[in-house]
Design a protein around this motif. Sequence first.
Motif, PDB file in Angstrom:
ATOM      1  N   SER A  91      33.106  43.527  54.647  1.00  0.00           N
ATOM      2  CA  SER A  91      32.195  43.054  55.852  1.00  0.00           C
ATOM      3  C   SER A  91      31.635  41.522  55.617  1.00  0.00           C
ATOM      4  CB  SER A  91      30.909  44.074  55.803  1.00  0.00           C
ATOM      5  OG  SER A  91      31.085  45.216  55.883  1.00  0.00           O
ATOM      6  N   GLU A  92      31.560  41.084  54.339  1.00  0.00           N
ATOM      7  CA  GLU A  92      31.373  39.831  54.138  1.00  0.00           C
ATOM      8  C   GLU A  92      32.741  38.778  54.496  1.00  0.00           C
ATOM      9  OE1 GLU A  92      27.959  39.890  50.593  1.00  0.00           O
ATOM     10  OE2 GLU A  92      30.151  39.910  50.071  1.00  0.00           O
ATOM     11  N   ALA A  93      33.641  39.385  54.432  1.00  0.00           N
ATOM     12  CA  ALA A  93      34.806  38.655  54.771  1.00  0.00           C
ATOM     13  C   ALA A  93      34.941  38.535  56.113  1.00  0.00           C
ATOM     14  CB  ALA A  93      36.142  39.052  54.027  1.00  0.00           C
ATOM     15  N   TRP A  94      34.826  39.794  56.904  1.00  0.00           N
ATOM     16  CA  TRP A  94      34.722  39.579  58.121  1.00  0.00           C
ATOM     17  C   TRP A  94      33.812  38.637  58.875  1.00  0.00           C
ATOM     18  CZ3 TRP A  94      31.886  40.546  62.630  1.00  0.00           C
ATOM     19  CH2 TRP A  94      32.479  40.901  63.628  1.00  0.00           C
ATOM     20  N   PHE A  95      32.759  38.560  58.464  1.00  0.00           N
ATOM     21  CA  PHE A  95      31.826  37.527  58.916  1.00  0.00           C
ATOM     22  C   PHE A  95      31.959  36.061  58.651  1.00  0.00           C
ATOM     23  CE2 PHE A  95      28.847  41.235  59.429  1.00  0.00           C
ATOM     24  CZ  PHE A  95      28.377  41.023  60.704  1.00  0.00           C
ATOM     25  N   ALA A  96      32.620  35.852  57.281  1.00  0.00           N
ATOM     26  CA  ALA A  96      33.011  34.573  56.905  1.00  0.00           C
ATOM     27  C   ALA A  96      34.107  33.971  57.806  1.00  0.00           C
ATOM     28  CB  ALA A  96      33.489  34.859  55.608  1.00  0.00           C
ATOM     29  N   ARG A  97      34.948  34.962  58.189  1.00  0.00           N
ATOM     30  CA  ARG A  97      36.049  34.591  59.278  1.00  0.00           C
ATOM     31  C   ARG A  97      35.631  34.190  60.570  1.00  0.00           C
ATOM     32  NH1 ARG A  97      41.149  38.800  60.829  1.00  0.00           N
ATOM     33  NH2 ARG A  97      39.275  39.583  61.905  1.00  0.00           N
ATOM     34  N   LEU A  98      34.462  35.173  61.050  1.00  0.00           N
ATOM     35  CA  LEU A  98      33.858  34.790  62.034  1.00  0.00           C
ATOM     36  C   LEU A  98      33.045  33.456  62.225  1.00  0.00           C
ATOM     37  CD1 LEU A  98      32.669  36.071  64.916  1.00  0.00           C
ATOM     38  CD2 LEU A  98      30.400  36.560  63.669  1.00  0.00           C
ATOM     39  N   LEU A  99      32.730  32.696  61.231  1.00  0.00           N
ATOM     40  CA  LEU A  99      32.017  31.720  61.010  1.00  0.00           C
ATOM     41  C   LEU A  99      32.853  30.489  60.438  1.00  0.00           C
ATOM     42  CD1 LEU A  99      28.700  32.664  59.334  1.00  0.00           C
ATOM     43  CD2 LEU A  99      29.172  32.019  61.735  1.00  0.00           C
ATOM     44  N   GLY A 100      34.394  30.896  60.470  1.00  0.00           N
ATOM     45  CA  GLY A 100      35.157  30.032  59.799  1.00  0.00           C
ATOM     46  C   GLY A 100      35.040  29.587  58.488  1.00  0.00           C
ATOM     47  N   LEU A 101      34.689  30.153  57.491  1.00  0.00           N
ATOM     48  CA  LEU A 101      34.309  29.779  56.156  1.00  0.00           C
ATOM     49  C   LEU A 101      35.189  30.682  55.331  1.00  0.00           C
ATOM     50  CD1 LEU A 101      30.455  30.215  56.164  1.00  0.00           C
ATOM     51  CD2 LEU A 101      31.703  28.151  56.509  1.00  0.00           C
ATOM     52  N   PRO A 102      35.699  29.945  54.176  1.00  0.00           N
ATOM     53  CA  PRO A 102      36.583  30.534  53.067  1.00  0.00           C
ATOM     54  C   PRO A 102      35.643  31.627  52.295  1.00  0.00           C
ATOM     55  CG  PRO A 102      36.068  28.158  52.634  1.00  0.00           C
ATOM     56  CD  PRO A 102      35.545  28.589  53.791  1.00  0.00           C
ATOM     57  N   PHE A 103      36.248  32.973  52.123  1.00  0.00           N
ATOM     58  CA  PHE A 103      35.414  33.687  51.311  1.00  0.00           C
ATOM     59  C   PHE A 103      36.317  34.097  50.044  1.00  0.00           C
ATOM     60  CE2 PHE A 103      34.425  38.077  50.385  1.00  0.00           C
ATOM     61  CZ  PHE A 103      32.984  38.026  50.123  1.00  0.00           C
ATOM     62  N   THR A 104      35.811  34.463  48.830  1.00  0.00           N
ATOM     63  CA  THR A 104      36.018  34.870  47.653  1.00  0.00           C
ATOM     64  C   THR A 104      35.407  36.007  47.122  1.00  0.00           C
ATOM     65  OG1 THR A 104      36.916  33.083  46.659  1.00  0.00           O
ATOM     66  CG2 THR A 104      36.675  34.426  45.352  1.00  0.00           C
ATOM     67  N   ALA A 105      36.056  37.504  47.154  1.00  0.00           N
ATOM     68  CA  ALA A 105      35.481  38.529  46.869  1.00  0.00           C
ATOM     69  C   ALA A 105      35.854  38.923  45.024  1.00  0.00           C
ATOM     70  CB  ALA A 105      36.066  39.693  47.758  1.00  0.00           C
ATOM     71  N   VAL A 106      34.850  39.126  44.591  1.00  0.00           N
ATOM     72  CA  VAL A 106      34.823  39.356  42.923  1.00  0.00           C
ATOM     73  C   VAL A 106      34.597  40.762  42.946  1.00  0.00           C
ATOM     74  CG1 VAL A 106      34.293  38.806  40.618  1.00  0.00           C
ATOM     75  CG2 VAL A 106      34.141  36.954  42.313  1.00  0.00           C
ATOM     76  N   MET A 107      35.760  41.668  42.420  1.00  0.00           N
ATOM     77  CA  MET A 107      35.585  43.288  42.424  1.00  0.00           C
ATOM     78  C   MET A 107      36.239  43.723  41.000  1.00  0.00           C
ATOM     79  SD  MET A 107      36.935  43.996  46.252  1.00  0.00           S
ATOM     80  CE  MET A 107      38.558  43.075  45.585  1.00  0.00           C
ATOM     81  N   PRO A 108      35.672  44.696  40.527  1.00  0.00           N
ATOM     82  CA  PRO A 108      36.307  45.635  39.640  1.00  0.00           C
ATOM     83  C   PRO A 108      37.900  45.616  39.489  1.00  0.00           C
ATOM     84  CG  PRO A 108      34.429  46.378  39.893  1.00  0.00           C
ATOM     85  CD  PRO A 108      34.701  45.704  41.079  1.00  0.00           C
ATOM     86  N   GLU A 109      38.777  45.396  38.630  1.00  0.00           N
ATOM     87  CA  GLU A 109      39.981  45.716  39.037  1.00  0.00           C
ATOM     88  C   GLU A 109      40.673  47.216  39.487  1.00  0.00           C
ATOM     89  OE1 GLU A 109      41.777  46.442  34.389  1.00  0.00           O
ATOM     90  OE2 GLU A 109      42.045  44.477  35.234  1.00  0.00           O
ATOM     91  N   GLY A 110      39.900  48.032  39.120  1.00  0.00           N
ATOM     92  CA  GLY A 110      40.095  49.357  39.543  1.00  0.00           C
ATOM     93  C   GLY A 110      39.742  49.611  40.966  1.00  0.00           C
ATOM     94  N   THR A 111      39.321  48.831  41.748  1.00  0.00           N
ATOM     95  CA  THR A 111      39.163  48.892  43.196  1.00  0.00           C
ATOM     96  C   THR A 111      40.012  49.290  43.995  1.00  0.00           C
ATOM     97  OG1 THR A 111      37.497  47.223  43.083  1.00  0.00           O
ATOM     98  CG2 THR A 111      38.283  47.551  45.321  1.00  0.00           C
ATOM     99  N   SER A 112      39.668  50.180  44.814  1.00  0.00           N
ATOM    100  CA  SER A 112      40.970  50.900  45.567  1.00  0.00           C
ATOM    101  C   SER A 112      41.710  49.825  46.576  1.00  0.00           C
ATOM    102  CB  SER A 112      40.393  51.831  47.042  1.00  0.00           C
ATOM    103  OG  SER A 112      39.445  52.896  46.472  1.00  0.00           O
ATOM    104  N   PRO A 113      43.203  49.939  46.154  1.00  0.00           N
ATOM    105  CA  PRO A 113      44.221  49.155  46.939  1.00  0.00           C
ATOM    106  C   PRO A 113      43.822  48.946  48.289  1.00  0.00           C
ATOM    107  CG  PRO A 113      45.158  50.678  45.427  1.00  0.00           C
ATOM    108  CD  PRO A 113      43.943  51.253  45.518  1.00  0.00           C
TER     109      PRO A 113
END
Length: 363
Positions: A91-113
């Motif tokens: 959801s944050e990536a969706w809004f970042a794209r809406l505002l034209g901002l680069p976004f980085t998500a930090v997640m556990p490596e076991g996150t669903s593909p």
Amino acid sequence: MSAHADDRRWVGDAVATLHREAARSADTHLLHMRFAGFPGIDFYFKDEAAHPSGSLKHRLARSLFLYALCNGRLREGQAVVDASSGSTAISEAWFARLLGLPFTAVMPEGTSPGKIEALRALGAHCVLTPPGECTQARARSIAADGACFLDQFGLAERATDWRGNNNIAESILGQLESEAHPQPAWIVCGAGTGGTSATLGRYLRYRGLQTQLCVAEPADMVFADAWRRRDRDACSRADSVIEGIGRRCVEPSFQFDVVDEVIEVDDAASIAAMLLLEQRLGVRHGGSSGTNLVACLELATRMREAGTEGSIVTLLCDRGERYAGTLYDADWRAARGLDVAPWQQALTDALAAGTLVVPDAAN
């Protein structure tokens, strides 16, 4: 015009963009179901997966961006980063794209593909952390280089306007106004950041309602024990395959005193309930939606036994397609020793008989 004035203009434009988006996607369906075993009890499912970014976290992500903008922490062109188990990041990536901002998500490596694929499709950069590494600490280290750290775990409860503004609580109660039981006996939600339970619990008190709030949580995670003992320092070493809810440590947004009950749910039960929802609704939702359903059936069992009628409301949290290669994959479940068949039978029996009984295999 000064650089400061330019920045204020961009912030104003960004806030207006988020307000317009909210007007376009402010509400989601409230699905109504009845089950033969629970006469006089109406079940409602708030379909938060219908949001444009596919989950309940759409509301939170919008609030976090507004909070960062209005506190002067987010500027034009600035990179954005957050720690997440996946859905909030999408959801944050969706809004970042809406505002034209680069976004980085930090997640556990076991996150669903499926979540990682969705993030990359939105143009996000994914940083996957190994077991034992704190995702929030990694996100803060990235923010130290100039990115805006949205900090969902630290800011969720304060970034959300809990008094109204079409938050999830106001939306639910507005949709129930013409129903047989407009003031629900229970609202059930999961506990991830703690922001949703804080918003719901506060709004119920703000409106002077007697509706009780139940938090549904994967078994042996931290919130249930911490809530019972009011211990913010409690920790757990348990793990759960139900992403998005259940934490090892108490997050700052957890508000103990607005929660009336916590129900722990085995992972196998959550998955079985997730599969049951697919059968009943014809649409796939994630594992936390199953966790919520199990808690609803336990509460409904108590109500039926007490001869109480009323309504129970819960949330359908995210899209099931994100878990096609994990929770919905029978081979994946078998490799992890997750036998859902006994729980599938127990849940089916509960809908017919009005009593949720833990299967022998789960004892």
